[in-house]
Design an enzyme around this catalytic site. Structure first.
Site, PDB file in Angstrom:
ATOM      1  N   CYS A  86       0.834  -1.199   0.000  1.00 28.60           N
ATOM      2  CA  CYS A  86       0.000   0.000   0.000  1.00 28.60           C
ATOM      3  C   CYS A  86       0.872   1.253   0.000  1.00 28.60           C
ATOM      4  O   CYS A  86       1.547   1.531  -0.986  1.00 28.60           O
ATOM      5  CB  CYS A  86      -0.980  -0.043   1.170  1.00 28.60           C
ATOM      6  SG  CYS A  86      -2.370   1.081   0.980  1.00 28.60           S
ATOM      7  N   HIS A 203      -3.440  -5.684   1.270  1.00 31.00           N
ATOM      8  CA  HIS A 203      -2.744  -5.858   2.547  1.00 31.00           C
ATOM      9  C   HIS A 203      -2.712  -7.338   2.936  1.00 31.00           C
ATOM     10  O   HIS A 203      -3.653  -7.802   3.598  1.00 31.00           O
ATOM     11  CB  HIS A 203      -3.471  -5.084   3.646  1.00 31.00           C
ATOM     12  CG  HIS A 203      -3.333  -3.603   3.559  1.00 31.00           C
ATOM     13  ND1 HIS A 203      -2.402  -2.893   4.280  1.00 31.00           N
ATOM     14  CD2 HIS A 203      -3.995  -2.690   2.822  1.00 31.00           C
ATOM     15  CE1 HIS A 203      -2.508  -1.598   4.008  1.00 31.00           C
ATOM     16  NE2 HIS A 203      -3.469  -1.444   3.119  1.00 31.00           N
ATOM     17  N   GLU A 205      -1.183  -8.680   5.285  1.00 25.43           N
ATOM     18  CA  GLU A 205      -1.199  -8.838   6.754  1.00 25.43           C
ATOM     19  C   GLU A 205      -2.617  -8.813   7.309  1.00 25.43           C
ATOM     20  O   GLU A 205      -2.860  -9.243   8.427  1.00 25.43           O
ATOM     21  CB  GLU A 205      -0.319  -7.758   7.418  1.00 25.43           C
ATOM     22  CG  GLU A 205      -0.938  -6.378   7.579  1.00 25.43           C
ATOM     23  CD  GLU A 205      -0.886  -5.518   6.310  1.00 25.43           C
ATOM     24  OE1 GLU A 205      -0.558  -6.067   5.232  1.00 25.43           O
ATOM     25  OE2 GLU A 205      -1.202  -4.319   6.398  1.00 25.43           O
TER      26      GLU A 205
END
Lengths: 232, 727
Positions: A86, A203, A205
Site C-alpha cells: 500500500c 494488505h 497482513e
C-alpha cells in the site's frame, strides 16, 4: 528468517505487519526507524501501509527522502528482498525501485474492502506457494491505488511476467468490473526485474488469520519464507 | 467591559459573579477565559444538576465522568477507555473540517488517559435526504471522518446514520472513540507537584477556532451562521498521529505526571482544568507558546488550534521528554510551571495578564432551568395508528423500507472508512455491534451506538430508556455482556422550558434504564443549542455501549449462517406501530406512542440470548429495531445470502406483526436439537420464544404476506444510499 519493518512518521500498518510476522509466522522481526542507515542485518524488509508524512504531498513523495531509503535502495540493488504494501508500494514507486506511479482511485474516494486477486506469476519469491491463476481474497484500503505507467514499460512488465497480482472476479476473470480503482491492466502488484522487490496495494497482513476472515495473505508470507530457505 | 461580556456570550449575572469572585473587574483576557470556561459547552451549567442522577459506579469502573474519558477494568490487567462527543455546529458550518476535528478531539481524549485508541464510531444525523444541502453535508462529513480517521490508523467500525427533516439545518456529528491500555498506564489530566514543568506538545498555535466553544457550540444557528466558518478549526491528522505515538511512548516510559488535551477553549481550559483537578496553581509564560502568526495574549489563550497537548513533567525527566518529542518531529516547549495555591497566573513578556483562581474557571455556574412539558406531546401521542389504511402489497412495502434512507445498507459509507487497520475487527460494520478482538487474550469487545430520536421526540423518558436498552441489546446480539456506556445528549436551547423538560425527562429515562440494567455511565457529553431559526432538532440522546465477550469464539453476527436452521423470535410482538419507521416512510407521520419497554422482560430476553450464545445453541442473532421483525429477517437473509420460509400464527394484523417495533426481541437461528434448551432458558425468564420456520432457499417467504428474492432485497438495500445521494 529476520524481518525489518520500516517505520516512517505516519506509517500506520507497521504494528499489523509486526504482529503477523511475530505471532503468526513466528519469525524474528524488528522495527526499523526511518532514520536508520544500515539495514544489512535483515533477510527481508517490509515497507508497511499508512500515510507517511500524512500523504500531504503525493503519496510516498516525502518518505522517499528519509535516510533509510538510501539503505533500502542499496539493499534492493544487492538482491535483498523488499516488499512494499500500500503506502509502502507508493514509496517504492516514488523511490524509483519499481516503475510507474499511483493516481487517485477513479471513484475519487478511499476504498476499504476485500477484493479478489489473480496470481499471474507463481514463480516469484513472493508467490511460489501459489498456483498460477489462483485467486486470493485480500483487503485493499487506499485512496490512491490507480496504477499507471507508460505503454513501453507496461509491455515490459507484461512480457517479463512482472505483473504479479491483478484484480479479478471471484472466478478469476479479469475485467473492468473487477477493477476497484481504475489501475492500468487491473494491476494490483508488480515486481522489479530481479523479482526481489515487490509492491502491492492489497494488505496481506490483513488476511493472515482465520479470525479476520481470510488467510489468503499467508500465501505471500509463506512464499517469501520458502524462497529464503531455498525451497522457493 | 459591559459590552464585551455580552459579545462574548456571558450574561449580566455571570459577569457580576466574576467580579465578586475576583473582588475586582476582570481584564479583557480574563473575561475571554471566563466566557469560554463558563460557556454551556465547557461548564455544563444547565445540565450538571440533572446529570447528577446518572449511576456512574460499579466495581469495575476505574474512572467515571469528570475526566477526559471513562475507564473500565476488563480483567487480566487490561482496561478500556471510551467516550462520545459532539461536533455538531462546526460540522454544519464546515462539514469536512468539522467532522475531521471531531475525530481528532475524541481520539485525544482517549490517549490522554494512557490508552491506545483502537476504534472510532460515528453516530450521524442529517436532514431530508432529498435536499441538496443534506447531500453536501453528508459528503463532507463522511469525507472528513475518512480523511482524518484513516490517516490515524484507527479503524472506524460503526456508528449509525438517520435522516430526518428536523436535522436539516442542524446536523449532528457525534464521535466515539475507544482505547485499550494496561491498568497501570491510567493517567489523569491533573497537575501535581509544585515546581514541575508545564509542557505544550504538538502543533503551533494559530488563529483557527477562536471562540469555538462560546460562539459555535453555545448558540443557536441563524442567518449569520455561515459567517462563523472562521471559528471552525482545521485538522492535521499527521501531527495527531505523531502525538499519539509520542504520548504513548512518554507514558510507557513513565515520564509524565499528568496529560491533558487542548480542545474547546484551548490553553485556558487545559491549564485551569489540570490545575483545578490537582488542587494547585500554575504560572504560564505565554510568549513561550509557539505561534504560527502574530497573536495577542487574548487570542493565544482561547485559540482552539488542534493537535496540541499539555503535559506535566518533573524537571529531571524534562530532557528525555523533549528527546522523545524530537524523535517524533514534534514541537515540545516548557511554557510554565506548577505553583502553590490555586491561582492561575499568566504572563506576557514578564507582565502579568491573568491572575484568577483556577477553580473558579473550571467550575462555572450551575443553573436550575425552568422545565415545562411541551404542548406538542398531547397531539402526537394521541394519534392512533389503527385508524390508518395500510398498503395491500406487503412485499413491496418491505422493499420500500429496505431501500428507504434510514434502513438501507450503509456499506458505501463504511467502505470509505478503514475499518480493518490494527487487525482487531472481527465483526464488521453492518451487524448489530462491531466486535474487536483483544490480541494476546481470548477476549473481545462489542461496541454499539444507538439513539432513535423519533421515539425520544414522542416520549423523552421512554425513548431514552429504549436507546439504552437497544444499545445493550445490540451488544448482546453480538455475544457481549454489556458493561458500561457513554452518551452524547443533543438537544435544543435549554433556556426554553419545553426543551429543558425534554432533557430532564431523557436523563431520567437514561438513569432508570441504566440502574435497572446495571450499566454505569462512565463518560458523556451534552450538546445544547441545536436549533436553527428558532426550531429545535428532535431531542437526540445517543448511547455508546461497550460490552465484553469473554471468549471471542462466541462473537455473533446477524447473518443466517446456513440452510436448514430453525429461525426463532425471542420476545413478544405487540401492535405497536407508533413512532415506527413504517409509519414515517409509508404514511409520512412521526406520531403515536413509541413501543413499550418492560425492563424486566428486556433483561430476560438479553440474558436468554447471551446464555444461548454461550452454550453454543444460538448460531446467529439480530436485534429487532426499526422496521420491525420483517426488516430484521430481511437483513439476516441478505447478510448470509440465505433465504427463509416462515409461518406465523398471530392475531395481529399482518402489517403490525411485520413492522411493529416492539422492544426486547431477537431473531435467532439454531439447530433443531438446541430448541428444548433455548425454550427452557426463555421460559425461566418469562420470555416468549416462537419458532417461525427454517432457513433455506433463495427467497424470504412469510405466510402469504411476503415473498421476495434475497438477491433482489440485497440489491435494493445496497444500491439505495448511493442512489439517494446522487439525487
Amino acid at each position: 528468517m529476520k524481518f525489518g519493518v520500516v517505520v516512517f512518521p505516519g506509517s500506520n500498518c507497521e504494528m499489523d505487519c509486526y504482529h503477523v510476522i511475530d505471532k503468526v509466522l513466528r519469525e524474528e522481526v524488528d522495527y526499523v526507524w526511518h532514520q536508520e542507515t544500515d539495514v544489512s542485518r535483515y533477510d527481508c524488509l517490509v515497507l508497511p501501509g499508512g500515510f507517511s508524512y500524512g500523504d500531504y504531498l503525493r503519496c510516498g513523495a516525502i518518505a522517499r527522502f528519509s535516510p533509510v531509503m538510501e539503505a533500502v535502495a542499496d539493499y534492493a540493488r544487492g538482491g535483498g528482498l523488499v516488499i512494499g504494501i500500500c503506502n509502502g508500494f507508493q514509496i517504492l514507486l516514488e523511490a524509483g525501485l519499481l516503475p510507474g506511479a499511483m493516481l487517485r482511485n477513479t471513484c475519487l474516494h478511499f476504498i476499504c474492502r476485500f477484493v479478489d486477486l489473480r496470481v499471474e506469476n507463481a514463480s516469484t519469491p513472493w508467490t511460489n506457494a501459489a498456483e498460477a491463476g489462483q485467486v486470493l481474497r485480500i483487503p485493499i484500503a487506499h485512496n490512491e491505488g490507480n496504477y499507471t505507467v507508460d505503454a513501453g514499460t507496461l509491455r515490459e512488465l507484461q512480457e517479463q511476467g512482472r505483473i504479479i497480482l491483478r484484480y479479478c472476479a471471484p472466478d478469476g476473470t479479469v475485467s473492468e468490473e473487477s477493477n476497484p480503482n481504475g489501475a492500468m491492466d487491473n494491476i494490483a502488484g508488480i515486481c522489479n526485474e530481479g523479482f526481489n522487490v515487490f509492491g502491492l496495494m492489497p494488505h496481506p497482513e490483513r488476511a493472515s488469520e482465520a479470525v479476520l476472515g481470510s488467510t489468503d495473505g499467508m500465501v505471500i508470507w509463506e512464499s517469501v519464507m520458502a524462497h529464503y530457505r531455498g525451497r522457493g | 467591559m459591559a459590552e464585551l461580556y455580552e459579545e462574548l456570550g456571558l450574561t449580566e449575572g455571570e459577569y457580576r459573579d466574576i467580579v465578586r469572585l475576583l473582588g475586582r473587574e476582570p481584564n479583557k483576557v480574563e473575561l475571554g477565559m471566563y466566557s469560554l470556561m463558563w460557556s454551556e459547552h465547557c461548564s455544563y451549567k444547565s445540565s450538571r444538576a440533572v446529570l447528577a442522577q446518572l449511576p456512574t459506579r460499579a466495581s469495575y469502573v476505574l474512572q467515571g465522568p469528570g475526566e477526559n474519558a471513562g475507564v473500565i477494568d476488563i480483567g487480566g490487567g487490561l482496561a478500556v477507555a471510551f467516550k462520545m462527543e459532539s461536533h455538531n455546529h462546526p460540522s454544519a458550518v464546515e462539514p469536512y473540517q468539522g467532522a475531521a476535528t471531531g475525530i481528532g478531539g475524541i481520539v485525544r481524549d482517549i490517549f490522554t488517559m494512557g490508552a491506545r485508541p483502537i476504534a472510532c464510531l460515528d453516530p450521524l444525523r442529517f436532514g431530508d435526504p432529498a435536499s441538496p444541502r443534506t447531500r453536501y453535508l453528508f459528503g463532507g462529513v463522511i469525507a472528513g471522518i475518512a480523511g482524518y480517521g484513516n490517516c490515524l490508523g484507527i479503524p472506524t467500525v460503526g456508528g449509525d446514520i438517520y435522516f430526518d427533516p428536523c436535522y436539516e439545518e442542524n446536523i449532528l456529528v457525534n464521535v466515539m472513540c475507544i482505547g485499550i491500555m494496561s491498568k497501570e498506564s491510567l493517567i489523569r489530566g491533573q497537575a501535581t507537584g509544585v515546581g514541575n514543568a508545564v509542557v505544550l506538545l504538538g502543533n503551533r498555535t494559530g488563529r483557527d477556532g477562536i471562540g469555538g466553544a462560546s460562539i459555535l457550540a453555545s448558540q443557536e444557528f441563524d442567518e449569520k451562521s455561515q459567517e462563523k466558518r472562521p471559528s471552525v478549526q482545521v485538522g492535521d491528522p499527521f501531527t495527531e498521529k505523531l502525538l499519539i505515538e509520542a504520548c504513548l511512548e512518554l507514558l510507557e516510559k513513565k515520564l509524565l505526571l499528568g496529560l491533558q488535551d487542548l480542545g474547546a477553549a484551548g490553553i485556558s481550559c487545559a491549564c485551569s482544568e489540570t490545575a483545578a483537578r490537582g488542587g494547585v496553581g500554575m504560572r504560564i509564560d505565554l510568549e513561550k507558546v509557539p505561534l504560527r502568526e502574530e497573536m495577542e495574549p487574548f487570542e493565544i489563550m482561547i485559540s482552539e488550534s488542534q493537535e496540541r497537548m499539555l503535559a506535566i513533567v518533573e524537571p529531571r525527566n524534562l530532557e528525555e521528554v523533549l528527546g522523545v518529542c524530537g524523535k517524533w518531529g514534534l514541537s515540545a516547549v516548557v511554557i510554565g510551571e506548577v505553583t502553590e495555591g490555586d491561582a492561575l497566573k499568566i504572563y506576557w513578556h514578564g507582565e502579568k495578564v491573568v491572575d484568577v483562581p483556577a477553580s473558579t474557571l473550571a467550575s462555572g455556574p450551575v443553573y436550575d432551568r425552568p422545565a415545562e412539558r411541551p404542548d406538542y406531546l398531547d397531539e402526537v401521542q394521541s394519534f392512533d395508528p389503527s385508524t390508518l389504511r395500510h398498503p395491500e402489497d406487503l412485499s413491496q412495502t418491505l422493499l420500500r423500507l429496505a431501500g428507504g434512507p434510514n434502513l438501507c445498507s450503509r456499506r458505501m459509507v463504511w467502505e470509505r472508512y478503514d475499518h480493518m487497520v490494527q487487525l482487531n475487527t472481527v465483526v464488521y460494520p453492518g451487524s448489530d455491534a462491531a466486535v474487536l478482538r483483544i490480541k494476546g487474550t481470548s477476549k473481545a469487545l462489542a461496541v454499539s451506538c444507538d439513539g432513535n430520536s423519533r421515539y425520544v421526540y414522542l416520549d423523552p423518558y421512554l425513548g431514552t430508556q429504549i436507546a439504552v436498552a437497544e444499545s445493550a441489546r445490540n451488544v448482546v446480539a453480538s455475544g457481549g455482556v454489556p458493561m458500561a456506556f457513554t452518551n452524547c445528549l443533543n438537544f435544543g436551547n435549554p433556556e426554553k422550558p419545553g426543551i429543558f423538560w425534554q432533557f430532564r425527562e431523557a436523563v431520567r429515562g437514561m438513569a432508570d434504564a441504566a440502574r435497572y440494567l446495571e450499566l454505569p455511565v462512565v463518560s458523556g457529553n451534552v450538546s445544547f443549542y441545536n436549533e436553527s431559526f428558532g426550531a429545535a432538532i428532535y431531542p437526540t440522546p445517543v448511547i455508546g455501549m461497550v460490552g465484553l465477550i469473554g471468549n471471542a469464539a462466541h462473537r455473533m453476527d446477524i447473518a443466517f449462517p446456513q440452510e436448514g436452521l430453525a429461525v426463532a423470535l425471542l420476545g413478544e410482538t405487540l401492535d405497536e406501530l407508533g413512532g415506527s419507521e413504517y409509519l414515517w416512510l409509508v404514511h409520512g407521520m412521526a406520531a403515536g406512542r413509541p413501543p413499550r419497554l418492560d425492563l424486566r422482560l428486556e433483561k430476560g430476553a438479553q440474558t436468554t440470548c447471551i446464555e444461548g450464545i454461550r452454550r453454543g445453541i444460538i448460531l446467529s442473532a439480530h436485534d429487532c429495531s426499526e422496521g420491525g421483525v420483517a426488516v430484521a429477517l430481511m437483513e439476516c437473509c441478505c447478510a448470509g445470502g440465505v433465504g427463509a420460509r416462515l409461518e406465523v400464527d398471530t392475531e395481529l394484523k399482518p402489517v403490525s406483526w411485520l413492522f411493529s417495533e416492539s422492544q426486547s426481541r431477537f431473531v435467532v437461528t439454531l439447530r433443531e436439537e438446541g430448541l428444548p434448551t433455548l425454550r427452557e432458558l426463555a421460559k425461566a425468564r418469562n420470555v416468549q420464544l416462537e419458532v417461525l420456520g427454517r432457513t433455506g432457499g433463495d427467497r424470504l417467504v412469510i405466510n402469504d404476506w411476503i415473498d421476495l428474492e434475497v438477491a433482489e432485497m440485497d440489491r435494493v438495500r445496497e444500491e439505495a444510499l448511493e442512489r439517494i445521494m446522487r439525487g
